[in-house]
Design an enzyme around this catalytic site. Structure first.
Site, short mmCIF file in Angstrom:
data_model
loop_
_atom_site.label_atom_id
_atom_site.label_comp_id
_atom_site.label_asym_id
_atom_site.label_seq_id
_atom_site.Cartn_x
_atom_site.Cartn_y
_atom_site.Cartn_z
N ASP A 7 4.01 1.79 -4.46
CA ASP A 7 2.97 2.26 -5.36
C ASP A 7 2.77 1.21 -6.46
O ASP A 7 3.73 0.83 -7.14
CB ASP A 7 3.47 3.59 -5.96
CG ASP A 7 2.42 4.27 -6.82
OD1 ASP A 7 1.54 3.57 -7.35
OD2 ASP A 7 2.51 5.50 -6.96
N TYR A 65 -13.07 6.09 -14.17
CA TYR A 65 -13.18 4.94 -13.25
C TYR A 65 -13.87 3.75 -13.94
O TYR A 65 -13.38 2.61 -13.87
CB TYR A 65 -13.96 5.39 -12.02
CG TYR A 65 -14.06 4.38 -10.90
CD1 TYR A 65 -13.00 4.15 -10.04
CD2 TYR A 65 -15.25 3.66 -10.69
CE1 TYR A 65 -13.10 3.24 -8.99
CE2 TYR A 65 -15.36 2.75 -9.65
CZ TYR A 65 -14.28 2.55 -8.80
OH TYR A 65 -14.39 1.64 -7.77
N ASP A 97 0.86 -1.19 0.00
CA ASP A 97 0.00 0.00 0.00
C ASP A 97 0.89 1.23 0.00
O ASP A 97 2.01 1.19 0.54
CB ASP A 97 -0.92 0.02 1.23
CG ASP A 97 -2.16 0.89 1.03
OD1 ASP A 97 -1.99 2.10 0.74
OD2 ASP A 97 -3.27 0.37 1.14
N ASN A 117 -6.52 -5.06 -5.20
CA ASN A 117 -7.60 -4.28 -4.58
C ASN A 117 -7.35 -2.76 -4.63
O ASN A 117 -8.31 -2.00 -4.65
CB ASN A 117 -7.77 -4.74 -3.12
CG ASN A 117 -8.57 -3.75 -2.30
OD1 ASN A 117 -9.80 -3.72 -2.37
ND2 ASN A 117 -7.88 -2.90 -1.53
N1 LIG Z 1 -16.04 1.47 -1.66
C1 LIG Z 1 -16.83 1.17 -2.67
O1 LIG Z 1 -18.04 1.47 -2.68
C2 LIG Z 1 -16.28 0.45 -3.87
C3 LIG Z 1 -17.19 0.07 -4.86
C4 LIG Z 1 -16.72 -0.61 -5.97
C5 LIG Z 1 -15.38 -0.90 -6.07
N2 LIG Z 1 -14.51 -0.52 -5.11
C6 LIG Z 1 -13.11 -0.86 -5.29
O2 LIG Z 1 -12.63 -1.53 -4.15
C7 LIG Z 1 -11.24 -1.25 -3.97
C8 LIG Z 1 -10.99 -0.72 -2.57
O3 LIG Z 1 -11.79 0.44 -2.39
P1 LIG Z 1 -12.00 1.14 -0.96
O4 LIG Z 1 -13.35 1.74 -0.98
O5 LIG Z 1 -11.61 0.22 0.14
O6 LIG Z 1 -10.94 2.32 -1.11
P2 LIG Z 1 -10.07 3.08 -0.01
O7 LIG Z 1 -9.74 4.40 -0.63
O8 LIG Z 1 -10.76 3.08 1.30
O9 LIG Z 1 -8.77 2.17 0.08
C9 LIG Z 1 -7.92 2.02 -1.04
C10 LIG Z 1 -6.54 1.63 -0.58
O10 LIG Z 1 -5.71 1.55 -1.76
C11 LIG Z 1 -4.48 2.24 -1.51
N3 LIG Z 1 -3.91 2.74 -2.75
C12 LIG Z 1 -4.43 3.70 -3.56
N4 LIG Z 1 -3.60 3.93 -4.58
C13 LIG Z 1 -2.54 3.10 -4.43
C14 LIG Z 1 -1.35 2.88 -5.17
N5 LIG Z 1 -1.07 3.58 -6.27
N6 LIG Z 1 -0.49 1.95 -4.73
C15 LIG Z 1 -0.73 1.25 -3.59
N7 LIG Z 1 -1.85 1.42 -2.85
C16 LIG Z 1 -2.74 2.34 -3.26
C17 LIG Z 1 -4.87 3.37 -0.56
O11 LIG Z 1 -3.75 3.88 0.15
C18 LIG Z 1 -5.90 2.68 0.33
O12 LIG Z 1 -5.28 2.05 1.44
C19 LIG Z 1 -10.87 -0.26 -5.08
O13 LIG Z 1 -10.32 -0.95 -6.17
C20 LIG Z 1 -12.20 0.34 -5.46
O14 LIG Z 1 -12.21 0.83 -6.77
C21 LIG Z 1 -14.93 0.16 -4.01
#
Ligand SMILES: NC(=O)c1ccc[n+]([C@@H]2O[C@H](COP(=O)([O-])OP(=O)(O)OC[C@H]3O[C@@H](n4cnc5c(N)ncnc54)[C@H](O)[C@@H]3O)[C@@H](O)[C@H]2O)c1
Length: 245
Positions: A57, A148, A36, A84
């Site tokens: 990253d 997205y 992360d 993820n």
């Molecule tokens: N929350 C929702 O409603 C939802 C819905 C559909 C899909 N998703 C997908 O689920 C996944 C997780 O979403 P979430 O809501 O937990 O998001 P979040 O923002 O709460 O967590 C995302 C995590 O990814 C890390 N991250 C971001 N960019 C990064 C990079 N370049 N390298 C390494 N780490 C990185 C962040 O630091 C964070 O810890 C994502 O792929 C998101 O698109 C989420």
């Protein structure tokens, strides 16, 4: 579902859905490596020997390579990869900056591609593996998310292609497409927008990170070995279609 001593990688595992996936695997006996780019001070998944964290990253191929090298050095193999990490930068296309398109495609699509590129040879050598990509219901289309939705449509295509390329090596590749899930990402939306979105879900409630973790664990388990190249929507039924009542 038991994952005793299985080696699992979770990108973006420091918070939200990723942290819940990490916790789920640890509870089931796995050893989890997290990549992360930042870990909150409050990050705590038990503080034992079953979790290793690395800062890096997913869009940077050097970070990805050195992370995977570290996992293999420490744990010797990789049983499952969960792609993820993801970001949003929403806006209508006429207001969206090019940099917001590039950033979202980079993290959500190029990142998983880089991870798979490095891990595929290792899983091929093992003749075994599971890859689970976190897509989104938005891959079907979502106004304000031209970046997205395109990235998540791309990850569905990536999933299907890798299922074809890696299947004969006992590696399955599937995607989970969450709907609205209550996480820091979605709580960054204005509360009235969050409520409006919740109302469009047939079940009228946002999901929770554990709802996604359960589906991911199933696709990473031995029990799912004949499921390959599929997308499982975990979205309260939102992907079915318009819901006007
Ligand atoms: N929350 C929702 O409603 C939802 C819905 C559909 C899909 N998703 C997908 O689920 C996944 C997780 O979403 P979430 O809501 O937990 O998001 P979040 O923002 O709460 O967590 C995302 C995590 O990814 C890390 N991250 C971001 N960019 C990064 C990079 N370049 N390298 C390494 N780490 C990185 C962040 O630091 C964070 O810890 C994502 O792929 C998101 O698109 C989420």
């Amino acid at each position: 579902m038991k994952f005793n001593n299985k080696i699992v990688i979770v990108t973006g595992g420091a918070r939200g859905i990723g942290a819940s996936i990490v916790q789920h695997f640890i509870n089931a006996g796995a050893i989890v490596h997290i990549l992360d780019r930042e870990f909150p001070d409050s990050f705590d998944v038990g503080g034992n020997d079953s979790v290793f964290r690395a800062s890096g990253d997913v869009t940077n191929s050097d970070d990805v390579k050195s992370f995977i090298k570290g996992v293999v050095t420490k744990s010797g193999r990789i049983d499952s990869l969960v792609n993820n990490a993801g970001i949003i930068r929403d806006n209508m296309i006429w207001k969206m900056d090019e940099s917001d398109f590039d950033a979202v495609i980079d993290v959500n699509l190029k990142g998983p591609w880089l991870m798979c590129k490095e891990i595929a040879p290792i899983m091929r050598e093992q003749n075994n593996g599971r890859i689970v990509n976190i897509a989104s219901r938005s891959w079907l289309g979502s106004a304000g998310q031209s970046n997205y939705s395109s990235s998540k449509g791309g990850i569905v295509s990536l999933t299907r292609v890798l299922a074809l390329e890696l299947g004969k090596n006992n590696i399955t590749v599937n995607a989970v497409a969450p709907g609205l899930i209550d996480t820091p990402m979605t709580r960054s939306l204005p509360p009235e927008v969050f409520k409006k979105l919740e109302n469009t879900i047939p079940t009228k409630k946002a999901g929770h990170p554990e709802d996604i973790a359960h589906a991911v664990a199933f696709l990473a388990s031995d029990e799912s070995k004949f499921i390959n190249g599929q997308v499982i929507h975990v979205d309260g039924g939102k992907s079915i279609g318009a819901n006007l009542h």
